[in-house]
Motif scaffolding. Sequence first.
Motif, PDB file in Angstrom:
ATOM      1  N   ARG A 115       0.822  -1.200   0.000  1.00 31.55           N
ATOM      2  CA  ARG A 115       0.000   0.000   0.000  1.00 31.55           C
ATOM      3  C   ARG A 115       0.863   1.260   0.000  1.00 31.55           C
ATOM      4  NH1 ARG A 115      -5.432  -1.020   1.239  1.00 31.55           N
ATOM      5  NH2 ARG A 115      -5.620   1.249   0.991  1.00 31.55           N
ATOM      6  N   MET A 116       1.002   1.816  -1.191  1.00 26.18           N
ATOM      7  CA  MET A 116       1.818   3.009  -1.362  1.00 26.18           C
ATOM      8  C   MET A 116       1.122   4.250  -0.796  1.00 26.18           C
ATOM      9  SD  MET A 116       4.393   1.559  -2.586  1.00 26.18           S
ATOM     10  CE  MET A 116       5.400   3.021  -2.890  1.00 26.18           C
ATOM     11  N   ASP A 117      -0.164   4.127  -0.427  1.00 30.03           N
ATOM     12  CA  ASP A 117      -0.877   5.257   0.161  1.00 30.03           C
ATOM     13  C   ASP A 117      -0.667   5.351   1.669  1.00 30.03           C
ATOM     14  OD1 ASP A 117      -2.258   2.841   0.349  1.00 30.03           O
ATOM     15  OD2 ASP A 117      -4.238   3.768   0.354  1.00 30.03           O
ATOM     16  N   TYR A 118       0.182   4.478   2.209  1.00 27.12           N
ATOM     17  CA  TYR A 118       0.510   4.526   3.628  1.00 27.12           C
ATOM     18  C   TYR A 118       1.927   5.058   3.799  1.00 27.12           C
ATOM     19  CZ  TYR A 118       1.628   3.071   8.375  1.00 27.12           C
ATOM     20  OH  TYR A 118       2.015   3.069   9.691  1.00 27.12           O
ATOM     21  N   THR A 119       2.109   6.006   4.725  1.00 25.56           N
ATOM     22  CA  THR A 119       3.436   6.552   5.028  1.00 25.56           C
ATOM     23  C   THR A 119       4.044   5.783   6.191  1.00 25.56           C
ATOM     24  OG1 THR A 119       2.778   8.766   4.298  1.00 25.56           O
ATOM     25  CG2 THR A 119       4.727   8.603   5.699  1.00 25.56           C
ATOM     26  N   PRO A 120       5.145   5.084   5.973  1.00 23.95           N
ATOM     27  CA  PRO A 120       5.729   4.264   7.042  1.00 23.95           C
ATOM     28  C   PRO A 120       6.169   5.101   8.248  1.00 23.95           C
ATOM     29  CG  PRO A 120       6.650   3.657   4.908  1.00 23.95           C
ATOM     30  CD  PRO A 120       5.882   4.928   4.703  1.00 23.95           C
ATOM     31  N   LYS A 121       5.929   4.555   9.433  1.00 19.07           N
ATOM     32  CA  LYS A 121       6.394   5.162  10.679  1.00 19.07           C
ATOM     33  C   LYS A 121       7.431   4.271  11.365  1.00 19.07           C
ATOM     34  CE  LYS A 121       1.955   7.436  11.628  1.00 19.07           C
ATOM     35  NZ  LYS A 121       0.846   7.544  12.624  1.00 19.07           N
ATOM     36  N   ILE A 122       7.286   2.961  11.191  1.00 22.13           N
ATOM     37  CA  ILE A 122       8.177   1.991  11.829  1.00 22.13           C
ATOM     38  C   ILE A 122       9.140   1.443  10.780  1.00 22.13           C
ATOM     39  CG2 ILE A 122       8.265  -0.271  12.961  1.00 22.13           C
ATOM     40  CD1 ILE A 122       5.507   0.376  14.146  1.00 22.13           C
ATOM     41  N   ARG A 123      10.400   1.327  11.154  1.00 20.46           N
ATOM     42  CA  ARG A 123      11.415   0.829  10.222  1.00 20.46           C
ATOM     43  C   ARG A 123      11.140  -0.618   9.843  1.00 20.46           C
ATOM     44  NH1 ARG A 123      16.892   3.398  12.960  1.00 20.46           N
ATOM     45  NH2 ARG A 123      16.420   5.584  12.432  1.00 20.46           N
ATOM     46  N   LEU A 153      11.669   3.609  15.001  1.00 16.45           N
ATOM     47  CA  LEU A 153      10.946   4.558  14.176  1.00 16.45           C
ATOM     48  C   LEU A 153      11.765   5.073  13.001  1.00 16.45           C
ATOM     49  CD1 LEU A 153       9.200   6.800  16.856  1.00 16.45           C
ATOM     50  CD2 LEU A 153       8.528   4.563  15.961  1.00 16.45           C
ATOM     51  N   GLU A 154      11.049   5.439  11.951  1.00 16.51           N
ATOM     52  CA  GLU A 154      11.648   6.225  10.886  1.00 16.51           C
ATOM     53  C   GLU A 154      12.007   7.604  11.455  1.00 16.51           C
ATOM     54  OE1 GLU A 154      12.472   5.185   8.070  1.00 16.51           O
ATOM     55  OE2 GLU A 154      11.194   3.518   7.484  1.00 16.51           O
ATOM     56  N   ASP A 155      12.983   8.256  10.840  1.00 17.15           N
ATOM     57  CA  ASP A 155      13.498   9.505  11.392  1.00 17.15           C
ATOM     58  C   ASP A 155      12.432  10.584  11.542  1.00 17.15           C
ATOM     59  OD1 ASP A 155      15.997   8.375  11.563  1.00 17.15           O
ATOM     60  OD2 ASP A 155      16.718   9.234   9.672  1.00 17.15           O
TER      61      ASP A 155
END
Length: 232
Positions: free
Chosen positions: A118-126, A181-183
Amino acid sequence: MDACWFIESKPAVSGQNADDTSFIGGRPRIPAGVDLPQCRLCGADLTFFYQVAFPAGHVWQSLSMAVFACTSCAHEEYLIPEMLTGVLAGADIPQGFLTQYQRNFRIVVFETRSGEQRMDYTPKIRFNRLELVPSKKTAAKRNKLGGKPNWLLDDESPATYASSVPMKFLMQWIEPPRFDLEDDAPAQIRLGLRGKPEPSRHRYYELFLGNQLYFFGTEAGHEPLVYVITQI
């Protein structure tokens, strides 16, 4: 003998691939027709934590389970999934409970082959891959799919759903990860010392307070529903 697979985290050197099916963080791989879930308490988009594709031989073979939870709000009554009342071992889960209790989290179950990144989701967790390693040690105290649950406290295995559908043990996290987490990911909202919601000072998320997690599901052939039990 019950089939069993140990869950092992493998740092992703090459990053997430579109065909990854068992992993932590990154973008979920769920059907295109499934809306990304939102928190029923605060309305925020839920954070994707991880998903697993149950292998051949598992009671839920050919299915996948994706776990989402809110990191944008914290309510004292909903820090962990709602528990049943009364005697828990051998309990019957009332009809409707397994959909109604998912207020600030969501368990998405689907046919593995129907999942799409799902490219419509922005990752938060690495992102980290999960490797499912077959094992004959069904009673081993490990993070695992199938086998036998290793209860930290008393056995809380439910027996049935809606008085008739058998409940089956799916998996356990008895060494729950801290989700890095992502930065640019926002801090998790947690309850502070005075009981008020505030951003965590840590650069990781915890799922259900970092408790040990046990997942049970309805018997194959019925609507796939999940009951989450926490122990600490």
